[in-house]
Structure formats: C-alpha cells, structure tokens
Design a protein around this motif. Structure first.
Motif, PDB file in Angstrom:
ATOM      1  N   UNK A   1       0.833  -1.197   0.000  1.00 25.98           N
ATOM      2  CA  UNK A   1       0.000   0.000   0.000  1.00 25.98           C
ATOM      3  C   UNK A   1       0.871   1.252   0.000  1.00 25.98           C
ATOM      4  N   UNK A   2       1.896   1.293   0.865  1.00 29.12           N
ATOM      5  CA  UNK A   2       2.743   2.477   0.968  1.00 29.12           C
ATOM      6  C   UNK A   2       3.448   2.771  -0.347  1.00 29.12           C
ATOM      7  N   UNK A   3       3.978   1.745  -0.983  1.00 33.72           N
ATOM      8  CA  UNK A   3       4.706   1.952  -2.234  1.00 33.72           C
ATOM      9  C   UNK A   3       3.766   2.394  -3.353  1.00 33.72           C
ATOM     10  N   UNK A   4       2.540   1.909  -3.342  1.00 35.80           N
ATOM     11  CA  UNK A   4       1.590   2.269  -4.398  1.00 35.80           C
ATOM     12  C   UNK A   4       1.053   3.688  -4.228  1.00 35.80           C
ATOM     13  N   UNK A   5       1.100   4.226  -2.982  1.00 34.71           N
ATOM     14  CA  UNK A   5       0.555   5.561  -2.729  1.00 34.71           C
ATOM     15  C   UNK A   5       1.637   6.621  -2.489  1.00 34.71           C
ATOM     16  N   UNK A   6       2.903   6.218  -2.494  1.00 36.39           N
ATOM     17  CA  UNK A   6       3.976   7.186  -2.299  1.00 36.39           C
ATOM     18  C   UNK A   6       4.235   7.563  -0.863  1.00 36.39           C
ATOM     19  N   UNK A   7       3.809   6.708   0.079  1.00 33.75           N
ATOM     20  CA  UNK A   7       4.098   6.941   1.491  1.00 33.75           C
ATOM     21  C   UNK A   7       5.310   6.110   1.918  1.00 33.75           C
ATOM     22  N   UNK A   8       5.904   6.514   3.029  1.00 33.05           N
ATOM     23  CA  UNK A   8       6.935   5.678   3.634  1.00 33.05           C
ATOM     24  C   UNK A   8       6.249   4.512   4.359  1.00 33.05           C
ATOM     25  N   UNK A   9       6.882   3.359   4.288  1.00 29.84           N
ATOM     26  CA  UNK A   9       6.303   2.169   4.916  1.00 29.84           C
ATOM     27  C   UNK A   9       6.086   2.384   6.412  1.00 29.84           C
ATOM     28  N   UNK A  10       7.112   2.916   7.091  1.00 32.21           N
ATOM     29  CA  UNK A  10       7.010   3.125   8.529  1.00 32.21           C
ATOM     30  C   UNK A  10       6.015   4.235   8.865  1.00 32.21           C
ATOM     31  N   UNK A  11       5.816   5.161   7.947  1.00 29.16           N
ATOM     32  CA  UNK A  11       4.806   6.200   8.160  1.00 29.16           C
ATOM     33  C   UNK A  11       3.419   5.578   8.237  1.00 29.16           C
ATOM     34  N   UNK A  12       3.154   4.640   7.351  1.00 29.78           N
ATOM     35  CA  UNK A  12       1.875   3.929   7.388  1.00 29.78           C
ATOM     36  C   UNK A  12       1.781   3.087   8.659  1.00 29.78           C
ATOM     37  N   UNK A  13       2.887   2.448   9.019  1.00 30.73           N
ATOM     38  CA  UNK A  13       2.905   1.647  10.243  1.00 30.73           C
ATOM     39  C   UNK A  13       2.622   2.477  11.479  1.00 30.73           C
ATOM     40  N   UNK A  14       3.175   3.690  11.524  1.00 29.06           N
ATOM     41  CA  UNK A  14       2.948   4.574  12.674  1.00 29.06           C
ATOM     42  C   UNK A  14       1.486   4.999  12.760  1.00 29.06           C
ATOM     43  N   UNK A  15       0.824   5.104  11.612  1.00 20.55           N
ATOM     44  CA  UNK A  15      -0.596   5.452  11.615  1.00 20.55           C
ATOM     45  C   UNK A  15      -1.453   4.291  12.109  1.00 20.55           C
ATOM     46  N   UNK A  16      -1.093   3.083  11.714  1.00 18.46           N
ATOM     47  CA  UNK A  16      -1.906   1.911  12.034  1.00 18.46           C
ATOM     48  C   UNK A  16      -1.714   1.433  13.471  1.00 18.46           C
ATOM     49  N   UNK A  17      -0.494   1.510  13.980  1.00 20.59           N
ATOM     50  CA  UNK A  17      -0.169   0.899  15.274  1.00 20.59           C
ATOM     51  C   UNK A  17      -1.130   1.280  16.401  1.00 20.59           C
ATOM     52  N   UNK A  18      -1.480   2.556  16.585  1.00 23.28           N
ATOM     53  CA  UNK A  18      -2.385   2.891  17.700  1.00 23.28           C
ATOM     54  C   UNK A  18      -3.812   2.383  17.503  1.00 23.28           C
ATOM     55  N   UNK A  19      -4.132   1.922  16.287  1.00 25.62           N
ATOM     56  CA  UNK A  19      -5.489   1.459  16.022  1.00 25.62           C
ATOM     57  C   UNK A  19      -5.658  -0.029  16.329  1.00 25.62           C
ATOM     58  N   UNK A  20      -4.552  -0.728  16.567  1.00 23.88           N
ATOM     59  CA  UNK A  20      -4.594  -2.186  16.692  1.00 23.88           C
ATOM     60  C   UNK A  20      -5.081  -2.693  18.051  1.00 23.88           C
ATOM     61  N   UNK A  21      -4.666  -2.090  19.188  1.00 22.52           N
ATOM     62  CA  UNK A  21      -5.022  -2.684  20.487  1.00 22.52           C
ATOM     63  C   UNK A  21      -6.504  -2.890  20.733  1.00 22.52           C
ATOM     64  N   UNK A  22      -7.355  -1.968  20.274  1.00 30.78           N
ATOM     65  CA  UNK A  22      -8.789  -2.168  20.499  1.00 30.78           C
ATOM     66  C   UNK A  22      -9.287  -3.401  19.742  1.00 30.78           C
ATOM     67  N   UNK A  23      -8.710  -3.643  18.573  1.00 23.29           N
ATOM     68  CA  UNK A  23      -9.060  -4.849  17.829  1.00 23.29           C
ATOM     69  C   UNK A  23      -8.599  -6.103  18.538  1.00 23.29           C
ATOM     70  N   UNK A  24      -7.410  -6.039  19.138  1.00 21.84           N
ATOM     71  CA  UNK A  24      -6.909  -7.178  19.904  1.00 21.84           C
ATOM     72  C   UNK A  24      -7.836  -7.473  21.085  1.00 21.84           C
ATOM     73  N   UNK A  25      -8.279  -6.418  21.748  1.00 20.66           N
ATOM     74  CA  UNK A  25      -9.188  -6.606  22.887  1.00 20.66           C
ATOM     75  C   UNK A  25     -10.491  -7.257  22.440  1.00 20.66           C
ATOM     76  N   UNK A  26     -11.004  -6.825  21.290  1.00 20.42           N
ATOM     77  CA  UNK A  26     -12.251  -7.410  20.779  1.00 20.42           C
ATOM     78  C   UNK A  26     -12.061  -8.895  20.470  1.00 20.42           C
ATOM     79  N   UNK A  27     -10.925  -9.239  19.866  1.00 19.64           N
ATOM     80  CA  UNK A  27     -10.652 -10.643  19.551  1.00 19.64           C
ATOM     81  C   UNK A  27     -10.556 -11.498  20.793  1.00 19.64           C
ATOM     82  N   UNK A  28      -9.892 -10.981  21.832  1.00 21.56           N
ATOM     83  CA  UNK A  28      -9.765 -11.743  23.078  1.00 21.56           C
ATOM     84  C   UNK A  28     -11.105 -11.875  23.794  1.00 21.56           C
ATOM     85  N   UNK A  29     -11.961 -10.866  23.646  1.00 16.78           N
ATOM     86  CA  UNK A  29     -13.306 -10.991  24.207  1.00 16.78           C
ATOM     87  C   UNK A  29     -14.054 -12.114  23.509  1.00 16.78           C
ATOM     88  N   UNK A  30     -13.862 -12.223  22.196  1.00 18.70           N
ATOM     89  CA  UNK A  30     -14.457 -13.333  21.457  1.00 18.70           C
ATOM     90  C   UNK A  30     -13.948 -14.677  21.947  1.00 18.70           C
TER      91      UNK A  30
END
Length: 259
Positions: free
Chosen positions: A112-141
């Motif tokens: 995705x980063x290469x196709x849109x002209x972003x830095x890979x780690x820049x995309x990673x920094x955006x996504x990282x804070x969004x992951x824990x709530x998903x992890x919590x939902x999965x563990x609740x399941x």
C-alpha cells in the motif's frame, strides 16, 4: 473459584442464518480502527486521507486473514498441514496466529505504501495505535467461546472452563489479554503517538509493547496441547514474541539516530 458463564457462541439467529459473537468481534475490531483512524486524520496526526484509511482497513483485513492462517500453519502445525494441505483453507475450524497476521499486515502495508507514495514506517505509525482495540475485541471473542483458557490456578478469580474437560480452576487468561494487549497497550500507543515522533518509533513501541505483554501473558496461558512448552520452558507464543521486542528496540534506536 469462579464458574465460567456458559455463553451461547451464536449472538443472533435469523432462521438458518447464525451470526457468531466471534464474527461480530472482527467487525468491532475493524470498526474501532476506522473510528480511531478517522479521528487521527481529522486532527492532523498523519498525511493519510480518509480514502487511504478505507483502503488500509480493506488491505488489513486481507493481511490479517491470510497471514494469520498461514502463520498458524507454519508456526504451530506444519507437519499436520503438510499431510492435509486442503485443510489450510478450512478457516471455519479455527486456527489463527497473531504473529502471522502481523506479518501479513506488514506485507500488505508495504504494498500500500509503495503504491501511494508513502513511507512504509509512516503507514505503520498510523496503524499501530489502532490495533489494540481490535486485539481486545478478539480476546473478548475468545472468552465468550471459552477457548484459550489459562494454566491451573488457585487464585480467587480462577475459573473452571467446562470446555477444558478436566474441571480444574484456571487463569482467565483471555481477560488478562484484554487488559494488557487491549487497554494498557492502547493507552501507551495513543499517548506516545499523540506528539510528533521520529518516523518509525510508534511502530517500534508497538513491537516492544506487544511482544513484552504477550511474553508475560503466556506464563498464565495454557500451552497448546500439540506443542506444549518448548526450549527453556517457553511457549511458542513467547519464542515468537522475543524477536518482536528485539526488532522494536533496534528500530526505536535507529529511528531516533536517523531523526
């Protein structure tokens, strides 16, 4: 000692259609990522756009499912699936690996980063804070399904999981996971990412944070019967978490130096 509350794994029945709680947890996970990602975009925390967010979530779903399944196949049961290759596609029978899912997401984000002209780690920094709530939902399941229970315990909050079939009180390790992977990691990442950081350091904190809490959690979680404990009496989850922490520490230092 507590008795595990027997939840019906099916949340909604509409005639022959059955909607399971675990499926709803996946929707909750990606829904929360969309809400949190939208907030970060609207508050100028990233260069990514709302259109990018929608695409990131779509590719993230693909990465989680494909990587999680292949990770489970390769890390946990390579011999079995080598003999039964068609069962790799039997996703309804369960068997997903977080570490494999993470690798799948990283690969999709690189594309995705290469196709849109972003830095890979820049995309990673955006996504990282969004992951824990998903992890919590999965563990609740996992908790609702009464799976991935903990090791035997005599603590007052230990639970008897009927699914274990042995009547032994055990750690409710799924709830520990929610507290550490979900709540604690979310607070840590959201706080750290709320201020300008060198590109890649938010991703590094995620690797360090998740790897550390997963390593700790595994001491309370019952090892998989078909694997047991491995070298140094550590579980597969712990051995897979050690490289995450090391990679995160190196990434954090290198990004600070580069900045």
């Amino acid at each position: 000692m507590l008795q595990f509350p027997q939840f019906d794994p099916v949340a909604i029945r509409l005639g022959p259609l059955a909607v399971h709680w675990y499926g709803l947890m996946y929707l909750l996970a990606f829904g929360s990522a969309w809400v949190l990602g939208r907030w970060r975009i609207q508050h100028g925390k990233t260069r990514l756009t709302l259109r990018d967010l929608e695409d990131v979530i779509f590719y993230g779903v693909l990465g989680v499912v494909a990587g999680g399944r292949l990770g489970y196949v390769l890390f946990y049961k390579p011999g079995y699936y080598l003999s039964h290759p068609l069962e790799i596609f039997y996703l309804w029978e369960g068997g997903m690996s977080f570490h494999g899912g993470l690798i799948g997401v990283l690969v999709m984000m690189l594309w995705f980063a290469r196709s849109r002209g972003y830095k890979w780690l820049e995309v990673g920094d955006f996504i990282a804070p969004l992951i824990p709530t998903g992890l919590a939902a999965g563990r609740l399941g996992n908790f609702i399904n009464g799976e991935l229970w903990g090791r035997p315990s005599d603590l007052p909050w230990a639970m008897i999981f009927p699914q274990s079939g042995d009547g032994i009180a055990r750690h409710p390790s799924q709830l520990y996971n929610i507290g550490l992977e979900g709540v604690f990691l979310f607070i840590l990442l959201w706080w750290f990412a709320n201020k300008p950081r060198p590109t890649g350091q938010v991703s590094a904190i995620f690797l360090i944070g998740y790897g550390s809490v997963r390593f700790i959690e595994e001491f309370a979680r019952q090892p998989d019967d078909f694997l047991g404990l491995l070298a140094a009496n550590l579980s597969m989850g712990q051995w897979l978490s050690i490289p995450m922490v090391i990679a995160g520490l190196l990434m954090f230092a290198l990004c600070a130096k580069k900045s």
